[in-house]
Motif scaffolding. Structure first.
Motif, mmCIF file in Angstrom:
data_model
loop_
_atom_site.group_PDB
_atom_site.id
_atom_site.type_symbol
_atom_site.label_atom_id
_atom_site.label_comp_id
_atom_site.label_asym_id
_atom_site.label_seq_id
_atom_site.Cartn_x
_atom_site.Cartn_y
_atom_site.Cartn_z
ATOM 1 N N TYR A 1 -70.611 -152.925 -13.914
ATOM 2 C CA TYR A 1 -71.728 -152.485 -13.093
ATOM 3 C C TYR A 1 -71.679 -150.962 -13.037
ATOM 4 C CZ TYR A 1 -72.482 -157.269 -11.534
ATOM 5 O OH TYR A 1 -72.764 -158.607 -11.500
ATOM 6 N N GLN B 1 -73.290 -147.336 -10.780
ATOM 7 C CA GLN B 1 -73.953 -146.855 -9.572
ATOM 8 C C GLN B 1 -74.108 -145.349 -9.635
ATOM 9 O OE1 GLN B 1 -71.878 -147.833 -5.927
ATOM 10 N NE2 GLN B 1 -73.791 -147.841 -4.777
ATOM 11 N N ARG C 1 -75.705 -150.493 -6.630
ATOM 12 C CA ARG C 1 -74.923 -150.813 -7.816
ATOM 13 C C ARG C 1 -75.709 -151.838 -8.640
ATOM 14 N NH1 ARG C 1 -68.610 -151.597 -6.701
ATOM 15 N NH2 ARG C 1 -69.128 -149.669 -5.567
ATOM 16 N N GLU C 2 -75.761 -151.626 -9.941
ATOM 17 C CA GLU C 2 -76.547 -152.500 -10.795
ATOM 18 C C GLU C 2 -75.713 -153.058 -11.939
ATOM 19 O OE1 GLU C 2 -79.740 -150.288 -12.558
ATOM 20 O OE2 GLU C 2 -78.403 -149.069 -13.798
ATOM 21 N N LEU C 3 -76.112 -154.239 -12.389
ATOM 22 C CA LEU C 3 -75.440 -154.863 -13.516
ATOM 23 C C LEU C 3 -75.688 -154.068 -14.789
ATOM 24 C CD1 LEU C 3 -74.030 -157.349 -14.905
ATOM 25 C CD2 LEU C 3 -76.367 -158.201 -15.278
ATOM 26 N N TYR D 1 -69.029 -146.252 -13.308
ATOM 27 C CA TYR D 1 -68.997 -147.609 -13.840
ATOM 28 C C TYR D 1 -67.832 -148.376 -13.218
ATOM 29 C CZ TYR D 1 -72.535 -146.496 -17.314
ATOM 30 O OH TYR D 1 -73.717 -146.149 -17.925
ATOM 31 N N ASN E 1 -65.887 -155.629 -12.821
ATOM 32 C CA ASN E 1 -66.036 -156.698 -11.842
ATOM 33 C C ASN E 1 -65.565 -158.020 -12.427
ATOM 34 O OD1 ASN E 1 -68.167 -159.021 -10.803
ATOM 35 N ND2 ASN E 1 -67.481 -157.663 -9.166
ATOM 36 N N PRO F 1 -72.587 -160.451 -8.729
ATOM 37 C CA PRO F 1 -71.239 -159.881 -8.799
ATOM 38 C C PRO F 1 -70.193 -160.803 -8.197
ATOM 39 C CG PRO F 1 -72.805 -158.268 -7.979
ATOM 40 C CD PRO F 1 -73.523 -159.585 -8.031
#
Length: 116
Positions: free
Chosen positions: A36, A38, A44-46, A92, A95, A102
């Motif tokens: 992920y 941000q 926060r994005e995939l 980055y 996860n 997530p």
């Protein structure tokens, strides 16, 4: 430390970087692994995720440029990033534990900076 990410840095636009995340065996073996990212002021994005069976999912913005892979012998998940753009600049995060959302395990972030 259960997830340890490495490989961030500064790169020019059009360049490449590889991020790597080492996970403890228990976490890695039974969980999807993902990356992920941000940026300040944003959620926060995939970026990409890979299942234990090797199925992958990517954000539309990175399709065709980034590739996620996992090494089951080394308990690592890599993110190869090609044709990097300034908008890929972000922290980055590795996860574990989720494919469609997530999971509960997060590593410390690694900063990727792409200069124009």
């Amino acid at each position: 430390v259960q997830l340890q990410a490495s490989g961030g840095g500064l790169v020019q636009a059009g360049g490449s970087l590889r991020l790597s995340c080492a996970a403890s065996g228990t976490i890695f073996s039974y969980n999807p692994m993902g990356w992920y990212r941000q940026t300040p002021g944003k959620q926060r994005e995939l970026v990409a995720v890979i299942s234990t069976g090797g199925n992958t999912k990517y954000a539309d913005s990175v399709k065709g440029r980034f590739a996620i892979s996992r090494d089951n012998a080394k308990n690592t998940v890599d993110l190869r990033m090609n044709s990097l753009k300034p908008e890929d600049t972000a922290v980055y995060y590795c996860n574990a534990g989720g494919f469609f959302r997530p999971g509960n395990y997060w590593g410390k972030g690694t900063l990727v900076t792409v200069s124009s």
